[in-house]
Design an enzyme around this catalytic site. Structure first.
Site, short mmCIF file in Angstrom:
data_model
loop_
_atom_site.label_atom_id
_atom_site.label_comp_id
_atom_site.label_asym_id
_atom_site.label_seq_id
_atom_site.Cartn_x
_atom_site.Cartn_y
_atom_site.Cartn_z
N GLU A 175 0.60 -1.76 0.43
CA GLU A 175 0.08 -0.08 -0.18
C GLU A 175 0.41 1.57 -0.34
O GLU A 175 0.27 2.29 -0.31
CB GLU A 175 -0.67 -0.28 1.50
CG GLU A 175 -2.11 -1.38 0.60
CD GLU A 175 -2.84 -1.30 2.43
OE1 GLU A 175 -2.42 -1.01 3.23
OE2 GLU A 175 -4.21 -1.96 2.54
N GLU A 222 7.74 -21.76 7.96
CA GLU A 222 7.72 -20.86 8.41
C GLU A 222 8.95 -21.79 9.32
O GLU A 222 9.90 -20.80 10.55
CB GLU A 222 6.77 -20.76 9.63
CG GLU A 222 6.12 -21.64 10.43
CD GLU A 222 5.19 -21.08 11.24
OE1 GLU A 222 5.47 -21.38 12.55
OE2 GLU A 222 4.37 -20.56 11.08
#
Length: 273
Positions: A81, A112
């Protein structure tokens, strides 16, 4: 290493399946209302990190977010953004997630747990000591994140960390730790809830404050935003009208000619046209 893993502690509520929809919603909302207060307590830590980030970016560095699962997705959202909102290049703020782009939409098994993958991911960007890396992990124990921060520390790359567990490995590893203690989740261990909300709030604060400090906001307006759709073009026209006290037709012409709000205003003030 033993520490109090608050993000895994028992919920303050039980027999959730017996609650009405009204009670479930009310209780989730009640818990959510505690999050901003927890973030407020961490403002001094956030401030220290932002000051360092601003300095790094002023010297040509970049800001990286690394995380897994929800934490990684939140970092990618914030990074993605920044270009349309503040007009910066897409390589100014970069979000990396364990498992790569596939993991944005679908869980990638065991991604992960790879302690070396973040190092590989960061090296693809020729990361260096001018940059700043923020590890995001509610638990503060994610191997992908910890491995990335260890690599950075060995190469004099400053690091931050956003976690919801005090004294976690992430809080102790990061140069600039941000610890937001939100307490037990409504559904035990579901850190996409309060912990995720806290991480999102902190990321908003970091990126927005940094971009303001770098000059990408004038007054309270996003003068460098990229005009990628009709809504943003209309917003830009109104901003120019308000700033220059010109009619809509003139403001539209300026935006069409100069491409964004800042350039439109600056050229009008400089040349009067």
């Amino acid at each position: 290493m033993l520490f109090d893993k608050i993000t895994e502690s028992e919920s303050n509520y039980n027999h959730l399946e017996q609650m009405s929809v009204t009670d479930l919603l009310a209780n989730i909302n009640k818990e959510d209302q505690t999050v901003p207060w927890a973030v407020q307590k961490a403002i001094p830590q956030i401030e220290t990190a932002v000051n360092k980030i601003v300095n790094q970016l002023k010297n040509g560095g970049r800001l990286f977010y690394i995380g897994a699962g929800t934490s990684g997705r939140l970092g990618i959202v914030d990074a993605s953004e920044c270009p349309p909102t503040f007009g910066v290049d897409y390589d100014t703020v970069i979000g990396l997630i364990a498992g790569g782009d596939t993991a944005i939409r679908k869980s990638v098994e065991n991604a992960e747990d790879n302690i070396h993958q973040a190092e590989r991911d960061l090296k693809e960007y020729q990361i260096n000591s001018n940059d700043f890396v923020i590890g995001i992990a509610a638990s503060g124990t994610t191997p992908y994140v910890l491995g990335g921060l260890d690599f950075c520390k060995k190469n004099n790359i400053p690091t931050g960390g956003i976690t919801c567990n005090a004294n976690s490995p992430l809080a102790l590893t990061a140069d600039f730790p941000i610890v937001v203690i939100v307490g037990p989740e409504f559904v035990t261990g579901s850190s996409r809830m309060k912990a995720g909300t806290a991480q999102k709030l902190v990321l908003n604060m970091i990126s927005t404050t940094t971009m303001i400090q770098l000059g990408h906001v004038k007054g309270n307006k996003m003068v460098d935003m990229k005009l990628s759709n009709d809504k943003l073009v209309n917003r830009a026209v109104k901003m120019v009208m308000d700033e220059l006290n010109v009619p809509q037709e003139k403001a539209t012409k300026l935006i069409d000619e100069f491409g964004n709000v800042r350039n439109a205003i600056d050229n009008y003030l400089k040349y009067g046209k």
